[in-house]
Design a protein around this motif. Structure first.
Motif, PDB file in Angstrom:
ATOM      1  N   TRP A 228     -11.369 104.052  27.578  1.00  0.00           N
ATOM      2  CA  TRP A 228     -12.783 103.682  27.482  1.00  0.00           C
ATOM      3  C   TRP A 228     -13.061 102.418  28.292  1.00  0.00           C
ATOM      4  O   TRP A 228     -13.994 102.363  29.087  1.00  0.00           O
TER       5      TRP A 228
ATOM      6  N   LEU B  26     -20.910 101.687  32.288  1.00  0.00           N
ATOM      7  CA  LEU B  26     -21.921 101.129  31.382  1.00  0.00           C
ATOM      8  C   LEU B  26     -22.305  99.713  31.784  1.00  0.00           C
ATOM      9  O   LEU B  26     -23.407  99.247  31.490  1.00  0.00           O
ATOM     10  N   MET B  27     -21.373  99.006  32.455  1.00  0.00           N
ATOM     11  CA  MET B  27     -21.620  97.606  32.782  1.00  0.00           C
ATOM     12  C   MET B  27     -22.413  97.418  34.070  1.00  0.00           C
ATOM     13  O   MET B  27     -22.750  96.301  34.415  1.00  0.00           O
TER      14      MET B  27
ATOM     15  N   PHE C  40     -13.436 108.358  20.089  1.00  0.00           N
ATOM     16  CA  PHE C  40     -13.190 107.860  21.443  1.00  0.00           C
ATOM     17  C   PHE C  40     -13.066 106.333  21.409  1.00  0.00           C
ATOM     18  O   PHE C  40     -13.654 105.636  22.218  1.00  0.00           O
TER      19      PHE C  40
ATOM     20  N   LYS D  98     -14.392 104.232  19.500  1.00  0.00           N
ATOM     21  CA  LYS D  98     -15.539 103.510  18.927  1.00  0.00           C
ATOM     22  C   LYS D  98     -15.643 103.867  17.443  1.00  0.00           C
ATOM     23  O   LYS D  98     -15.027 104.836  16.991  1.00  0.00           O
TER      24      LYS D  98
ATOM     25  N   TRP E 158     -13.610 109.855  33.207  1.00  0.00           N
ATOM     26  CA  TRP E 158     -13.182 109.533  31.839  1.00  0.00           C
ATOM     27  C   TRP E 158     -12.905 110.810  31.052  1.00  0.00           C
ATOM     28  O   TRP E 158     -11.921 110.903  30.312  1.00  0.00           O
ATOM     29  N   ALA E 159     -13.759 111.814  31.239  1.00  0.00           N
ATOM     30  CA  ALA E 159     -13.562 113.075  30.516  1.00  0.00           C
ATOM     31  C   ALA E 159     -12.257 113.731  30.948  1.00  0.00           C
ATOM     32  O   ALA E 159     -11.497 114.238  30.108  1.00  0.00           O
TER      33      ALA E 159
ATOM     34  N   PHE F 209     -18.211 109.080  34.087  1.00  0.00           N
ATOM     35  CA  PHE F 209     -18.034 109.904  32.888  1.00  0.00           C
ATOM     36  C   PHE F 209     -17.117 111.093  33.181  1.00  0.00           C
ATOM     37  O   PHE F 209     -16.271 111.440  32.357  1.00  0.00           O
TER      38      PHE F 209
ATOM     39  N   SER G  85      -9.452 111.842  29.405  1.00  0.00           N
ATOM     40  CA  SER G  85      -9.423 112.095  27.962  1.00  0.00           C
ATOM     41  C   SER G  85      -8.745 113.415  27.663  1.00  0.00           C
ATOM     42  O   SER G  85      -7.922 113.507  26.764  1.00  0.00           O
TER      43      SER G  85
ATOM     44  N   LEU H  10     -15.056 104.183  31.312  1.00  0.00           N
ATOM     45  CA  LEU H  10     -16.458 104.350  30.930  1.00  0.00           C
ATOM     46  C   LEU H  10     -17.209 103.021  30.957  1.00  0.00           C
ATOM     47  O   LEU H  10     -18.376 102.963  31.321  1.00  0.00           O
ATOM     48  N   ARG H  11     -16.493 101.929  30.601  1.00  0.00           N
ATOM     49  CA  ARG H  11     -17.166 100.628  30.585  1.00  0.00           C
ATOM     50  C   ARG H  11     -17.630 100.235  31.983  1.00  0.00           C
ATOM     51  O   ARG H  11     -18.662  99.601  32.145  1.00  0.00           O
TER      52      ARG H  11
END
Lengths: 98, 851
Positions: free
Chosen positions: B769, B777-778, B484, B486, B795-796, B792, B799, B773-774
């Protein structure tokens, strides 16, 4: 317990999404907890602090915070899993009994 | 041994069957599904064949079954699947029983349906009448004030439109005796609701406004008995005066398909009638219920057997259809068939024939004769559920010429691999592999479910391809170190940070130099070092250089392999000359130019780099092998093709990568160019020589024949025929050569799509991402957890839909192209035709799919 909120497709979608979410978010939480460098870019940091100790402290707390956040989201997905699992079961049962 | 390497060896056989045994034997062959019958009387039309009667009877039975099935479907009765094994084709005499059963069932059902329809029509009429009575009651009741309802109605009319009626009807004289004479008549009926506006306008215009229409909607929909649709209708009542108007109104009603019902004038009569209607409706309901019950019983009984019957009838039909392809011999006692048979299966077919003879009780065994033929046999590759998907990918391009090398076995590996090079991501690969694995694991139940969706059929048919593509993508994902977007640091990065605090604080961008202790000089054991994920400045540049080289290397090997496979074709088809003038120059051309370029890449990788203990040394020996002196492979290759040398702009470096490079390159290019005329003229020249030789021999024989006085004109026209061909040979060879020479260049470049798509995939994954997702996370604090939960899911979804489905599809198509065009054009002609055996399984499957 006869509440049927979502149909077979939505409940299946919820099941798959929550299983994926639980696995990935738990793992991401672990990675944040062990301070994975790859996830450094995704930390909530503000500005560029000039004091190195302050910066390190902020990164540390960011890692821990994000680890907890990931686990919270994973827990929410556990709830989703239970709900959609229940709905899925209800759908299956009703279709069998018909 | 049957293998995927080439198609099976086929033989044309002649089959003599005794008339009595023919049916049983063909039935056995149908169960076996290994024989393709040829039509021996193609000039005879379908109606003049021997078993046309039987085929027609089967058609009739099938029609009845379909009617039954339709009725069963309409009632929603589940049809039982055939328990256990498929029934065998029944004996011909059983056909009469089946016919009788179906006839009886159909008649019964038709009768029941007719009765039900009549009853329903009756029921509809009564309900409509009931509604009319009820609604008209309302119309009349609205003017309860008057003693006489009709009179009150009249008054209502006058009230509605006083000016119109005053003059004509003279209702001004209003005593009861008078008004009775001018009784306004009325008709009542029912009409479809959507016709009301037109109906009203028509009435108004045709009767010049001398009628009065009242209407009310019937709330509940009524069932139309003929189409069993739910329709909405309205009750209407029309008041008018005089017979002329009456006929006119009736005509209009007829024209609008309105049904008129008699409606008594007196309230008491109406009430009585309503009562009568109610009781009749009750009665009808019970009768209707009984009819429905009877119909249901008949259908349930039929539903138990219908699939079984379908199979039986279709098998009988298939057998007679096949028997129609046969020839009758002179004595009428024997049927003659011609069929293509896989040479390896002769034994099993003999066995099946013997079984068929025994079953029919005939004493004369059938005879299976091999025949010699100049015809091209059909192509038959024995596949299983794993290989069939890959074989179908090949067949989609073209069916292999008989006994040609089949690319399918190599495709099983190269297809998922080339796909994975473009789709390299551990996470997305895992998703795909899980989906593929689930389909393979649940194969039997999913197959039994028979889902009709076209997209599902495609996915399910390619389940092994999807599984392999997923697994290979996981592997390349590990190599690219992408999950993904990363990276995983499994073995520990080989790069160290050697900067001190002040440097770190004062610089925005820092570089880690491999020619310094920053790099431990032992590469990361497997795949790309995870540190590259953090190198925002030059990650893409580094990955591009790596992936482009990898693509070209894979491509050149893939094409070389394809050219090598053509050797097996030349050897098998005994085209000796083609080995010398086609295969060898082709492989030389490819090796001297493109394989040499691949070698240059390896030389570059091996000979340039840091020399560990001497960081940044200015010693000319060390500088010469440092990254500073590494040449560009592409420029080197272009210069090689153009016989050109660039000026050396870096005086410390060598001009070339190794001694004698320029000379060797010139030699290679000249040799490669010399291969072109060999490819172009070699084969036509050889054929011309052959023809001359043959012509010389031919003349001799003619002379000899003339001396002997025998007729020997045959070789002369043959030679003329070949003279014509020689120009064609030249053209064909020219096209072939141009295609190959230009193709090797463009095909090599075409393999760069491996790099392009993998770059696009990696970038898209990174964007997904970073953009989604960021954001989760941020976010600060514990609310970030909830935010993450929401983000999420988005994003899923992105994806799966964009990165796995759409990117997967595009990578799949590019892989398909690389196989069809770049790989198969090197050896595969694909000019054969498919072996289509007579098999009950295929016939039943296709019949089932049509429904």
């Amino acid at each position: 317990m006869v509440c049927k909120l979502c149909g077979p497709k939505l409940s299946l979608c919820g099941l798959i999404l929550s299983v994926w979410g639980i696995i990935q978010l738990t793992l991401m939480g672990v990675f944040y907890y062990i301070r994975s460098v790859a996830l450094l870019e995704d930390l909530p940091l503000d500005g560029t602090p000039h004091d190195i100790d302050h910066f390190i402290a902020e990164v540390e707390s960011g890692y821990t915070q994000n680890a907890y956040n990931c686990w919270i989201a994973a827990l929410l997905y556990v709830v989703t899993l239970v709900v959609s699992g229940h709905q899925f079961w209800m759908n299956n049962r009703s279709s069998v009994s018909m | 041994m049957g293998s995927l390497f080439r198609s099976e060896e086929m033989t044309l056989c002649q089959l003599f069957l005794q008339s009595e045994a023919a049916y049983a034997c063909v039935s056995e062959l149908g169960e076996l599904g290994l024989v393709q019958f040829r039509d021996l009387n193609p000039d005879v039309n379908a109606f003049q064949r021997k078993f046309v009667n039987e085929v027609r009877r089967c058609d009739e039975m099938e029609r009845k079954l379909r009617y039954l099935e339709k009725e069963i479907r309409r009632d929603g009765i589940p049809m039982l699947e055939i328990p256990g094994e498929c029934p065998e084709a029944p004996q011909p005499r059983e056909m009469i029983d089946l016919e009788a059963t179906f006839e009886k069932l159909e008649n019964e059902l038709r009768e029941v349906n007719q009765n039900a329809e009549a009853l329903k029509r009756n029921y509809l009429e009564l309900t409509e009448l009931k509604h009319i009575l009820r609604k008209t009651q309302v119309f009349f009741d609205e003017h309860e004030g008057g003693a006489n309802t009709t009179e009150s109605m009249t008054r209502a009319l006058i009230a509605d439109d006083p000016n119109k009626h005053m003059g004509h009807v003279q209702l001004g004289l209003r005593d009861k005796q008078e008004s009775l004479e001018f009784l306004p008549c009325f008709v009542a009926g029912v009409i479809l609701r959507e016709r009301i506006p037109a109906f009203e306008r028509m009435l108004w215009r045709a009767c010049r406004g001398n009628v009065f229409l009242r209407q009310a909607e019937i709330d509940t929909p009524l069932e139309d008995p003929s189409s069993s649709d739910q329709v909405y209708k309205s009750v209407f009542i029309i008041f008018f005066q005089g017979d002329q108007l009456k006929t006119r109104v009736k005509k209009i009603c007829e024209g609008f398909r309105a049904t008129l019902y008699p409606c008594p004038e007196a309230p008491a009569d109406r009430r009585e009638m309503a009562m009568g209607v109610m009781t009749r409706i009750e009665d009808l309901n019970t009768v209707l219920g009984q009819t429905q019950d009877h119909r249901h019983r008949v259908l349930v009984a039929a539903a138990k057997n219908i699939k079984n019957w379908f199979v039986k009838v279709r098998k009988i039909k298939a057998i007679y259809h096949t028997l129609n392809l046969f020839n009758l011999d002179v004595t009428q006692k024997c049927l003659i068939a011609e069929c293509w048979v896989p040479a390896l299966d002769m034994e099993t077919i003999q066995l099946a024939l013997r079984r068929g003879t025994e079953r029919s009780g005939s004493s004369v065994p059938p005879i299976l004769n091999r025949m010699e033929t100049a015809e091209y046999p059909p192509t038959y590759n024995r596949t299983n559920k794993f290989t069939s998907a890959f074989q179908n990918l090949i067949y989609a391009y073209g069916v292999a010429t008989y006994r040609e090398v089949n690319p399918a076995p190599y495709t099983i590996i190269t297809f998922p691999f080339l796909f994975a090079v473009m789709f390299g991501d551990l996470g997305h690969g895992a998703l795909m592999a899980i989906f593929g694995f689930w389909m393979c694991y649940k194969e039997k139940p999913l197959q039994a479910k028979k889902i009709d969706s076209e997209i599902w059929t495609i996915f399910f048919g390619g389940r092994y391809i999807i599984l392999l593509m997923g697994l290979f993508s996981m592997y390349t994902g590990l190599i690219y170190n992408d999950i993904f977007s990363k990276s995983l640091n499994i073995f520990g990065s080989s790069w160290r940070n050697n900067y001190n605090l002040t440097t770190l604080q004062e610089n925005k961008l820092l570089q880690l130099n491999p020619d310094s202790p920053d790099y431990t000089q032992t590469p990361y054991p497997f795949g790309i070092d995870p540190v590259w994920q953090l190198a925002e400045a030059n990650k893409i540049i580094f990955m591009n250089a790596y992936k482009m080289k990898i693509s070209i290397i894979i491509g050149v090997f893939h094409m070389l392999f394809g050219v090598c496979l053509s050797l097996w074709n030349h050897i098998y088809f005994k085209r000796r000359i083609s080995i010398y003038v086609e295969f060898i120059p082709q492989i030389m051309f490819l090796t001297l130019l493109f394989f040499y370029m691949v070698l240059l890449m390896f030389i570059k990788w091996v000979s340039y780099g840091s020399t560990p203990p001497y960081w940044g040394s200015q010693d000319p020996e060390i500088v010469r092998t440092s990254a500073y002196c590494a040449p560009s492979i592409l420029i080197t290759f272009i210069n090689m093709m153009l016989f050109k040398t660039d000026e050396n702009t870096r005086p410390v470096c060598d001009d070339t990568m190794y001694a004698g490079q320029i000379g060797l390159q010139k030699f290679f290019v000249i040799l490669a160019l010399l291969c072109v005329p060999v490819m172009l003229f070699g084969k036509p020249y050889y054929i011309m020589q052959e023809q001359k030789k043959r012509a010389r021999q031919g003349h001799q024989t003619i002379e000899g024949a003339a001396e002997n006085g025998a007729a020997g004109g045959a070789p002369v026209p043959a030679a003329a025929h070949q003279d014509e061909e020689i120009s064609e040979v030249f053209i064909h060879q020219a096209i072939h050569t141009i295609e190959y020479v230009l193709g090797s260049i463009s095909h090599t470049a075409s393999y760069l799509r491996l790099w392009a798509l993998s770059l696009a995939h990696a970038q898209l994954a990174e964007v997904a991402w970073n953009m989604l997702l960021r954001k989760g996370l941020m976010s600060q604090g514990y609310a970030g957890g909830i935010m993450l939960y929401v983000v999420f899911a988005g994003w899923a979804a992105i994806s799966v839909s964009i990165l796995v489905l759409m990117e997967g599809l595009s990578a799949f198509l590019h892989t398909l192209r690389l196989h069809w065009v770049e790989f198969q054009s090197k050896f595969y002609a694909g000019e054969g035709y498919l072996f289509q055996p007579f098999s009950f399984e295929i016939i039943l499957d296709s019949a089932g799919a049509d429904e």
